[in-house]
Design an enzyme around this catalytic site. Sequence first.
Site, PDB file in Angstrom:
ATOM      1  N   HIS A   1     -44.504 -16.651  -5.717  1.00 37.15           N
ATOM      2  CA  HIS A   1     -44.493 -16.238  -7.124  1.00 37.15           C
ATOM      3  C   HIS A   1     -45.218 -14.894  -7.289  1.00 37.15           C
ATOM      4  O   HIS A   1     -44.802 -14.064  -8.087  1.00 37.15           O
ATOM      5  CB  HIS A   1     -45.169 -17.301  -7.996  1.00 37.15           C
ATOM      6  CG  HIS A   1     -44.413 -18.596  -8.035  1.00 37.15           C
ATOM      7  ND1 HIS A   1     -43.755 -19.055  -9.149  1.00 37.15           N
ATOM      8  CD2 HIS A   1     -44.180 -19.524  -7.074  1.00 37.15           C
ATOM      9  CE1 HIS A   1     -43.165 -20.203  -8.891  1.00 37.15           C
ATOM     10  NE2 HIS A   1     -43.421 -20.508  -7.629  1.00 37.15           N
TER      11      HIS A   1
ATOM     12  N   GLU B   1     -34.103 -12.188   0.251  1.00 32.80           N
ATOM     13  CA  GLU B   1     -34.368 -11.148   1.253  1.00 32.80           C
ATOM     14  C   GLU B   1     -33.343 -11.223   2.380  1.00 32.80           C
ATOM     15  O   GLU B   1     -32.894 -10.201   2.906  1.00 32.80           O
ATOM     16  CB  GLU B   1     -35.804 -11.320   1.787  1.00 32.80           C
ATOM     17  CG  GLU B   1     -36.859 -10.947   0.743  1.00 32.80           C
ATOM     18  CD  GLU B   1     -38.226 -11.604   0.969  1.00 32.80           C
ATOM     19  OE1 GLU B   1     -38.477 -12.133   2.070  1.00 32.80           O
ATOM     20  OE2 GLU B   1     -39.050 -11.597   0.024  1.00 32.80           O
TER      21      GLU B   1
ATOM     22  N   ASP C   1     -44.993 -16.243 -15.569  1.00 37.20           N
ATOM     23  CA  ASP C   1     -44.205 -16.927 -14.540  1.00 37.20           C
ATOM     24  C   ASP C   1     -43.542 -18.187 -15.103  1.00 37.20           C
ATOM     25  O   ASP C   1     -44.043 -18.778 -16.065  1.00 37.20           O
ATOM     26  CB  ASP C   1     -45.160 -17.323 -13.420  1.00 37.20           C
ATOM     27  CG  ASP C   1     -44.464 -17.902 -12.221  1.00 37.20           C
ATOM     28  OD1 ASP C   1     -44.199 -17.150 -11.285  1.00 37.20           O
ATOM     29  OD2 ASP C   1     -44.168 -19.125 -12.229  1.00 37.20           O
TER      30      ASP C   1
ATOM     31  N   ASN D   1     -37.204 -16.532  -2.532  1.00 36.69           N
ATOM     32  CA  ASN D   1     -37.471 -15.148  -2.107  1.00 36.69           C
ATOM     33  C   ASN D   1     -36.907 -14.908  -0.717  1.00 36.69           C
ATOM     34  O   ASN D   1     -36.282 -13.880  -0.453  1.00 36.69           O
ATOM     35  CB  ASN D   1     -38.974 -14.866  -2.079  1.00 36.69           C
ATOM     36  CG  ASN D   1     -39.583 -14.924  -3.448  1.00 36.69           C
ATOM     37  OD1 ASN D   1     -39.356 -14.062  -4.268  1.00 36.69           O
ATOM     38  ND2 ASN D   1     -40.347 -15.977  -3.710  1.00 36.69           N
ATOM     39  N   SER D   2     -37.140 -15.869   0.165  1.00 39.35           N
ATOM     40  CA  SER D   2     -36.637 -15.727   1.536  1.00 39.35           C
ATOM     41  C   SER D   2     -35.128 -15.571   1.524  1.00 39.35           C
ATOM     42  O   SER D   2     -34.564 -14.737   2.234  1.00 39.35           O
ATOM     43  CB  SER D   2     -37.011 -16.948   2.378  1.00 39.35           C
ATOM     44  OG  SER D   2     -38.404 -16.987   2.561  1.00 39.35           O
TER      45      SER D   2
HETATM   46  N1  UDP Z   1     -43.434 -14.047   3.624  1.00 38.87           N
HETATM   47  C1  UDP Z   1     -43.876 -13.022   4.441  1.00 38.87           C
HETATM   48  N2  UDP Z   1     -44.238 -13.332   5.710  1.00 38.87           N
HETATM   49  C2  UDP Z   1     -44.192 -14.569   6.230  1.00 38.87           C
HETATM   50  C3  UDP Z   1     -43.719 -15.614   5.386  1.00 38.87           C
HETATM   51  C4  UDP Z   1     -43.345 -15.313   4.104  1.00 38.87           C
HETATM   52  O1  UDP Z   1     -43.934 -11.861   4.039  1.00 38.87           O
HETATM   53  O2  UDP Z   1     -44.539 -14.750   7.413  1.00 38.87           O
HETATM   54  C5  UDP Z   1     -43.053 -13.755   2.236  1.00 38.87           C
HETATM   55  C6  UDP Z   1     -41.553 -13.731   2.091  1.00 38.87           C
HETATM   56  O3  UDP Z   1     -41.066 -12.433   2.337  1.00 38.87           O
HETATM   57  C7  UDP Z   1     -41.345 -14.201   0.654  1.00 38.87           C
HETATM   58  C8  UDP Z   1     -42.539 -15.101   0.381  1.00 38.87           C
HETATM   59  O4  UDP Z   1     -43.502 -14.797   1.384  1.00 38.87           O
HETATM   60  O5  UDP Z   1     -41.358 -13.098  -0.218  1.00 38.87           O
HETATM   61  C9  UDP Z   1     -42.204 -16.576   0.467  1.00 38.87           C
HETATM   62  O6  UDP Z   1     -41.517 -16.965  -0.683  1.00 38.87           O
HETATM   63  P1  UDP Z   1     -40.354 -18.034  -0.657  1.00 38.87           P
HETATM   64  O7  UDP Z   1     -39.845 -18.161  -2.043  1.00 38.87           O
HETATM   65  O8  UDP Z   1     -39.334 -17.668   0.348  1.00 38.87           O
HETATM   66  O9  UDP Z   1     -41.003 -19.359  -0.145  1.00 38.87           O
HETATM   67  P2  UDP Z   1     -42.345 -20.170  -0.541  1.00 38.87           P
HETATM   68  O10 UDP Z   1     -43.423 -19.580   0.286  1.00 38.87           O
HETATM   69  O11 UDP Z   1     -42.557 -19.983  -2.017  1.00 38.87           O
HETATM   70  O12 UDP Z   1     -42.017 -21.571  -0.165  1.00 38.87           O
END
Ligand code: UDP
Length: 501
Positions: free
Chosen positions: A26, A399, A131, A395-396
Amino acid sequence: MEAGGRCDAGKQQQHLVCLPFPAQGHVNPMLKFAILLHHRGFHITFVNTEYNHRRLLRARHSLHGFPGFQFKTIPDGLSSPQDGDEEANCTQDVRSLCDSTSKHCLAPFLRLLSDLNSSPGVPPVTCVVSDNIMSFGLVAAEEIGVAGVSFRPTTACSFFCNALLQRFRQKGLIPLKDSNGGIGDSDRVLADFDVPGISTSIRLRDLPTYARISNEVNTFIMSFINTETKRALTKASAIIFHTLDSLEHDTLESLSAMCPPIYPIAPLHLLIDQLPDHGSLKFLGANLWKEDLSCLQWLDSKAPSSVVYVNFGSVTVITQRQLMEFAWGLAKSEQNFLWVVRSDGVMGEESSNSALPGEFYEETKGRGIVVRWCPQERVLKHRSTGAFLTHCGWNSMMESISSGVPMICWPFFADQHLNCRLACAEWGVGVEIESEVDRDEVEKVVREVMDGGEKGEEMKVKARELKRKAEEAVGLGGSSHLILDQLVKNVFSVLEPVSKA
Ligand code: UDP
C-alpha cells in the site's frame, strides 16, 4: 489551472495529505501517486506510521530535503517492537493493523491535520487521499471540511466483489459450504447470481479469502471491509484504482454506475519513469527492507528470458513444507531462478535463508540465487527474467504485466485468488499452482512456462500484448495521462468537497 492538469502556480498551492495503509503493498503505490501529484505542483504530506517510518529510514531511504514534499507520522495503535529489537523489521499482523488503525488512528490523524493547518509556510490542507482500508481518512476530511479521495491499489474487480459481499451473504452463498463443510458451490460463476457487469470468469471460489470460510478472523475482516467499502461509496469525492481501462473496461463501466467518479490510473511506476531525473522525486523509494542489488548483477550474467523470478511479496508467510516443495520443484525444473525469501517469510524461522538445506544449494549451484529482498521492478524489467512465480499481490501483477512477464500464480490471501483468476482465465498471462503445493507440480508448471511449449508461448504472446497496452496507457495521449489530468482538474483543484446530494 494550466493546460495538462497542472496546479496553477499563481494561486495558493493545493495541499494533499496522502495516507497509505501501513503495509508495503500500500505504501509503494501511494508514494508513487504522491510523487506524480507533487510533480504537478501540489504540496504533499505523506503520512506513515511511526513503525514503518523507522523501517524506511533503516532501509536507507533519505526522506528529507524535498521542497513541497514532507513525511509525517502517526502511531498505528499497536505496541510495535522498538528499534534494535529483532522483530522490528517484519510485516505486522494484517488483522491487528486493520483493527488498530480503524479504532485508534482517527484522533492522531485529526491532530496532525490541525498541526499542518497551523504550520507557518505550509499551505492549508485541501484534500485527504486515503487508502482503500484507511477510510478514517475520509471521515477526517469530512470533519475538517475538505475533499476526501479513496485510493485503491487493487483491481476494480476486487472492489466490485467487496461491494457485493453483503448481498451474497444474505443469499447464503458465502461463506462457501457443501455437505462436508467444504466449498460445494464454489465453481459457480458470480454472473449466475444476477450480477451484471462482473467479469464472467469469476467464480465464488475466487472471492476474497475472508468471504469464503467463516472463522473469527474472517468475520472481523468481512465487517471491516464492509465499513471501508461503504465509506468509499458514500464519503469519497472520487475513487482512484491502480488499474488500466484496457484491462478492466467492463468492470469499470459497471462500477461507474454505482460509485463516486472513478479514475483508473496505471501503471504508476511507468508514469514515474517518465518524470525528469532532476527536480523530481523520481528515485524516492519506499521499500521497507534493504534491497539486495547483487541479484541484478547475477541476472546480467544470464541469458535473455532464462530466469524464473520467485517472490511472494511482503505479507505471505509460508510453511517449512511449502518452502521445501518450492525448493525441490525449482531444483528439478533445471531452470535458472532468483528466489526472494524474506527474513520473516517462513513460519517458525528467524532467518529464512538458513531454512533451506545445504543439498538444495549444492544441487542448484550456478543457476539459482536466494536473496531476502530485491528491487522488484528492476528485476521484472530485466531482460533475463522469463517468468514470475508470484503470490498475485496486485502491485506485483501490475509490475509483471508492465514488463511483459508471464506469471505462475500461487495466490495466498485477500484478493489474490481473484487476481489469479483474472490473469489465468481472462487475460491468459498466468497459470495457477494448487494451494497444496507439490514439487512435481512446481517442476511441471515451471517447465511448461519456460521450455518453449505451446502453452508457455501463448502466455508469452499475451503478456507482450498486455505490456503494449500498459505502455500505450502511459504514452503520449494515453488513458492514464488523460485520466490523471481529469482527476487534477475535477477533484484536486477544487477546494470544496464534492457535494453528494
Ligand atoms: N517488492 C520489492 N521487492 C521484493 C518484494 C516486493 O520491491 O523483494 C515490492 C513489489 O515491487 C511490490 C510490493 O513490494 O510493489 C509488494 O506488493 P504486492 O501488492 O505485490 O504484494 P503484498 O506485499 O502486498 O502482498
